[in-house]
Scaffold this active site. Sequence first.
Site, PDB file in Angstrom:
ATOM      1  N   ASP A  61       0.912  -0.546   0.123  1.00  0.00           N
ATOM      2  CA  ASP A  61       0.037   0.201  -0.150  1.00  0.00           C
ATOM      3  C   ASP A  61       1.269   1.336   0.086  1.00  0.00           C
ATOM      4  O   ASP A  61       2.433   0.520   0.217  1.00  0.00           O
ATOM      5  CB  ASP A  61      -0.550  -0.331   1.458  1.00  0.00           C
ATOM      6  CG  ASP A  61      -0.285   0.431   2.258  1.00  0.00           C
ATOM      7  OD1 ASP A  61       0.461  -0.091   2.897  1.00  0.00           O
ATOM      8  OD2 ASP A  61      -1.149   0.542   3.538  1.00  0.00           O
ATOM      9  N   TYR A  63       3.053   4.742   0.652  1.00  0.00           N
ATOM     10  CA  TYR A  63       3.618   5.192   2.214  1.00  0.00           C
ATOM     11  C   TYR A  63       2.773   5.830   2.857  1.00  0.00           C
ATOM     12  O   TYR A  63       1.928   6.634   2.190  1.00  0.00           O
ATOM     13  CB  TYR A  63       4.896   5.785   1.125  1.00  0.00           C
ATOM     14  CG  TYR A  63       5.689   5.431   1.083  1.00  0.00           C
ATOM     15  CD1 TYR A  63       6.437   4.826   1.609  1.00  0.00           C
ATOM     16  CD2 TYR A  63       6.409   5.306  -0.402  1.00  0.00           C
ATOM     17  CE1 TYR A  63       7.612   3.804   0.385  1.00  0.00           C
ATOM     18  CE2 TYR A  63       7.621   4.441  -1.397  1.00  0.00           C
ATOM     19  CZ  TYR A  63       8.257   4.256  -0.499  1.00  0.00           C
ATOM     20  OH  TYR A  63       9.120   2.739  -0.844  1.00  0.00           O
ATOM     21  N   PHE A  74       6.566   1.682  -4.547  1.00  0.00           N
ATOM     22  CA  PHE A  74       7.956   1.754  -3.789  1.00  0.00           C
ATOM     23  C   PHE A  74       8.812   3.213  -4.129  1.00  0.00           C
ATOM     24  O   PHE A  74       9.996   4.061  -4.041  1.00  0.00           O
ATOM     25  CB  PHE A  74       8.824   1.148  -4.580  1.00  0.00           C
ATOM     26  CG  PHE A  74       8.497  -0.196  -4.172  1.00  0.00           C
ATOM     27  CD1 PHE A  74       9.197  -1.188  -3.368  1.00  0.00           C
ATOM     28  CD2 PHE A  74       7.815  -1.026  -4.751  1.00  0.00           C
ATOM     29  CE1 PHE A  74       9.166  -1.939  -2.276  1.00  0.00           C
ATOM     30  CE2 PHE A  74       7.376  -2.770  -3.987  1.00  0.00           C
ATOM     31  CZ  PHE A  74       8.369  -2.822  -3.148  1.00  0.00           C
ATOM     32  N   HIS A 183      10.989  -9.601   0.056  1.00  0.00           N
ATOM     33  CA  HIS A 183      10.363  -8.516   0.090  1.00  0.00           C
ATOM     34  C   HIS A 183      11.790  -7.596   0.623  1.00  0.00           C
ATOM     35  O   HIS A 183      12.835  -8.125   1.226  1.00  0.00           O
ATOM     36  CB  HIS A 183       9.264  -7.999   0.945  1.00  0.00           C
ATOM     37  CG  HIS A 183       9.204  -6.544   0.911  1.00  0.00           C
ATOM     38  ND1 HIS A 183       9.778  -5.326   1.162  1.00  0.00           N
ATOM     39  CD2 HIS A 183       7.560  -6.124   0.003  1.00  0.00           C
ATOM     40  CE1 HIS A 183       9.080  -4.454   1.005  1.00  0.00           C
ATOM     41  NE2 HIS A 183       7.917  -4.679   0.291  1.00  0.00           N
TER      42      HIS A 183
END
Length: 225
Positions: A61, A63, A74, A183
């Site tokens: 989701d 920031y 990202f 991740h």
Amino acid sequence: MDSWNDLIQHESEKPYFKDRLIPFLETEYASGTVYPERESIFRALQLTPLQEVKAVILGQDPYHEPGQAHGLAFSVPDGIDVPPSLKNIYDEIRSEYNCGTPKSGNLEEWAKQGVLLLNTVLTVRAHEANSHAGHGWETFTDAVLEQLGQQKQPIVFMLWGNPAQKKERLIRGDENLILKTSHPSPLSVYRGFRGCGHFRACNDFLLKNGMKPIDWTIGFSQEPK
């Protein structure tokens, strides 16, 4: 579907979207701070048209701190400190391509080359990670992934971490390439992401299928540091 606008229109007529997601978002934006700004919610789709998608990087989701989210997984706007997960992504690219360090965390140039930077949930309440999970966005982004799986051109899906890898079931077509590892967050980067070779593997696949590779090092200095 011929475009993302077609998909958005199609999904917006479904009960989960018009009866659940839209009223929820209207209340959230009216009563507090939500990221990204309304006009940037679909920015990933706007910058990377359906027919031009070559690769997908799936995030969770947006920031949730001020100035960071601008609609791309990202990515952060120019002038904002590069977040830890993106630093680790950059480190992997530096390792694979023996290049220097970028000054910005803005990934728009990747998006314009055909990299869909998609979060599974497209909005978030300020300072509250995952606060908009479970309200309908997951159904919408599942539809995005299903549509990508139906495209004629081969696509590279980069699934980092367990939440992203759960979406593998939505990807159809043996002609696609699925790359999986941990991740890139500081907590899990050592579990496989570091040294994964995904960026070169993506470009090798694109070249093999007659497509122009992604310039992952755009904006990087050329000398290793």
